[in-house]
Write an enzyme that holds these catalytic residues in place. Structure first.
Site, mmCIF file in Angstrom:
data_model
loop_
_atom_site.group_PDB
_atom_site.id
_atom_site.type_symbol
_atom_site.label_atom_id
_atom_site.label_comp_id
_atom_site.label_asym_id
_atom_site.label_seq_id
_atom_site.Cartn_x
_atom_site.Cartn_y
_atom_site.Cartn_z
ATOM 1 N N SER A 1 49.814 32.472 59.021
ATOM 2 C CA SER A 1 51.036 33.042 58.430
ATOM 3 C C SER A 1 51.920 33.563 59.553
ATOM 4 O O SER A 1 51.416 33.975 60.612
ATOM 5 C CB SER A 1 50.676 34.206 57.503
ATOM 6 O OG SER A 1 51.835 34.941 57.170
ATOM 7 N N TYR A 52 46.389 42.282 56.507
ATOM 8 C CA TYR A 52 46.683 40.847 56.313
ATOM 9 C C TYR A 52 47.141 40.225 57.631
ATOM 10 O O TYR A 52 46.629 39.169 58.040
ATOM 11 C CB TYR A 52 47.753 40.690 55.234
ATOM 12 C CG TYR A 52 48.176 39.255 55.002
ATOM 13 C CD1 TYR A 52 47.328 38.349 54.372
ATOM 14 C CD2 TYR A 52 49.428 38.792 55.431
ATOM 15 C CE1 TYR A 52 47.714 37.024 54.168
ATOM 16 C CE2 TYR A 52 49.816 37.475 55.232
ATOM 17 C CZ TYR A 52 48.953 36.589 54.602
ATOM 18 O OH TYR A 52 49.341 35.284 54.407
HETATM 19 N N1 LIG Z 1 52.740 32.092 49.831
HETATM 20 C C1 LIG Z 1 53.174 32.500 51.014
HETATM 21 O O1 LIG Z 1 54.343 32.958 51.137
HETATM 22 C C2 LIG Z 1 52.324 32.371 52.232
HETATM 23 C C3 LIG Z 1 52.929 32.583 53.473
HETATM 24 C C4 LIG Z 1 52.175 32.466 54.629
HETATM 25 C C5 LIG Z 1 50.828 32.128 54.540
HETATM 26 N N2 LIG Z 1 50.254 31.941 53.317
HETATM 27 C C6 LIG Z 1 48.831 31.592 53.282
HETATM 28 O O2 LIG Z 1 48.668 30.382 52.608
HETATM 29 C C7 LIG Z 1 47.357 30.326 52.053
HETATM 30 C C8 LIG Z 1 47.446 29.841 50.615
HETATM 31 O O3 LIG Z 1 48.154 30.805 49.854
HETATM 32 P P1 LIG Z 1 49.075 30.391 48.626
HETATM 33 O O4 LIG Z 1 50.439 30.816 48.953
HETATM 34 O O5 LIG Z 1 48.818 28.998 48.236
HETATM 35 O O6 LIG Z 1 48.540 31.421 47.531
HETATM 36 P P2 LIG Z 1 47.836 31.210 46.111
HETATM 37 O O7 LIG Z 1 48.622 30.259 45.284
HETATM 38 O O8 LIG Z 1 47.573 32.576 45.601
HETATM 39 O O9 LIG Z 1 46.449 30.496 46.479
HETATM 40 C C9 LIG Z 1 45.420 31.211 47.085
HETATM 41 C C10 LIG Z 1 44.167 30.350 47.021
HETATM 42 O O10 LIG Z 1 43.113 31.054 47.687
HETATM 43 C C11 LIG Z 1 41.967 31.022 46.861
HETATM 44 N N3 LIG Z 1 41.172 32.232 47.014
HETATM 45 C C12 LIG Z 1 41.622 33.506 47.091
HETATM 46 N N4 LIG Z 1 40.575 34.340 47.139
HETATM 47 C C13 LIG Z 1 39.448 33.580 47.086
HETATM 48 C C14 LIG Z 1 38.063 33.858 47.081
HETATM 49 N N5 LIG Z 1 37.572 35.111 47.141
HETATM 50 N N6 LIG Z 1 37.200 32.831 47.016
HETATM 51 C C15 LIG Z 1 37.640 31.551 46.937
HETATM 52 N N7 LIG Z 1 38.945 31.227 46.931
HETATM 53 C C16 LIG Z 1 39.828 32.230 47.000
HETATM 54 C C17 LIG Z 1 42.503 30.949 45.436
HETATM 55 O O11 LIG Z 1 41.533 30.331 44.607
HETATM 56 P P3 LIG Z 1 40.969 30.974 43.230
HETATM 57 O O12 LIG Z 1 42.062 31.699 42.570
HETATM 58 O O13 LIG Z 1 40.465 29.767 42.487
HETATM 59 O O14 LIG Z 1 39.868 31.842 43.669
HETATM 60 C C18 LIG Z 1 43.726 30.057 45.608
HETATM 61 O O15 LIG Z 1 43.364 28.709 45.483
HETATM 62 C C19 LIG Z 1 46.767 31.713 52.224
HETATM 63 O O16 LIG Z 1 45.861 31.700 53.299
HETATM 64 C C20 LIG Z 1 47.959 32.586 52.539
HETATM 65 O O17 LIG Z 1 47.599 33.682 53.333
HETATM 66 C C21 LIG Z 1 50.973 32.041 52.170
#
Ligand SMILES: NC(=O)c1ccc[n+]([C@@H]2O[C@H](COP(=O)([O-])OP(=O)(O)OC[C@H]3O[C@@H](n4cnc5c(N)ncnc54)[C@H](OP(=O)(O)O)[C@@H]3O)[C@@H](O)[C@H]2O)c1
Length: 246
Positions: free
Chosen positions: A132, A145
């Protein structure tokens, strides 16, 4: 390297960036295994892309063991699972700290170790870590984070040394703000007007291309590399700008 016969393991495959990434690899003919806790979402995605699902809570060491055996067989590992937490450090509960460190740091480290062992045996593969911009910039109220994401940047840079002699590439993908459930799940909505959220599919495409072209570091959108680099050479200046402009 990517195509029919390529085995891809995607954590966070039930939602957002991970789900879009699973679709993007499947569209290139890869066999994709998606990991997460949401059984319904994983089952539906796996059915749609002709892949498989692996249900696991990545804060649970025993569950990670199961995912490690999948990682050992993968040609590409995409560690996309992650959770956020926004607020002051003094208000951050122990449990939330532990969850963030477990999901964002410890799980990708253990999975990368398992995947690297398998990739070394097969003399090739690729590891992708979804980091991130918070891991590069000093984002206020996201201390834990940000620290987990900065740790993954350092981790990836370090293991690149031991991976590359075995034909294993390592990419860090650094998104800014992405339009996913991430913010609603962390309980604090994204409220800034800038930068605008990008679609998860845009990040997914950049992840696939990072593997295809063996890119070490990819910012999404691309311009984000400039503030990240500026912070590297002039941290006091960027901190002052962030205090001024948020
Ligand atoms: N969205 C943003 O603006 C943003 C920006 C920078 C970086 N990121 C990074 O991108 C990545 C994906 O995030 P996203 O934006 O796609 O968010 P998201 O839609 O909330 O997806 C998060 C994913 O992580 C999984 N997860 C969370 N906790 C878990 C656990 N304890 N065990 C297994 N799986 C778990 C969830 O699966 P389940 O719900 O099935 O458990 C879900 O598939 C993350 O690493 C986040 O830090 C996001």
């Amino acid at each position: 390297m990517i195509g029919p016969g390529t085995r891809v393991l995607v954590t966070g495959g039930s939602s957002g960036i991970g789900a879009a990434t699973a679709e993007a690899f499947a569209a290139r003919g890869c066999h994709v295994v998606v990991v997460g806790r949401n059984v319904a979402a994983l089952t539906e995605l796996a059915r749609r892309i002709g892949g498989a699902s692996c249900v696991a809570d990545l804060t649970d060491p025993h569950a990670i063991d199961t995912v490690c055996s999948e990682a050992d067989k993968a040609d590409v590992l995409v560690a996309a699972a992650g959770q956020g937490w926004a607020g002051r450090l003094i208000d951050t509960p122990d449990g939330d700290m532990e969850t963030l460190v477990g999901v964002n740091m410890l799980a990708p480290m253990r999975l990368a170790r398992a995947a690297l062992l398998g990739m070394r045996r097969r003399s090739g593969g690729h590891l992708v870590f979804v980091s991130s911009i918070a891991g590069h910039m000093a984002v206020a109220d996201e201390a834990v984070y940000s620290a987990t994401k900065a740790a993954m940047n350092a981790f990836a840079a370090s293991i690149r040394h031991e991976a590359s002699p075995h034909g294993v590439g390592v990419s860090v993908v650094v998104p800014g703000v992405v339009d996913t459930a991430f913010f609603s799940r962390r309980g604090t909505p994204y409220s800034r007007r800038f930068p605008r959220p990008v679609p998860a599919e845009a990040v997914a495409e950049r992840i696939v291309r990072a593997v295809e072209h063996r890119r070490p570091e990819v910012f999404v959108p691309r311009w984000l590399r400039f503030p990240a680099r500026l912070r590297g050479v002039a941290p006091h200046l960027t901190d002052a700008l962030q205090r001024r402009f948020g």
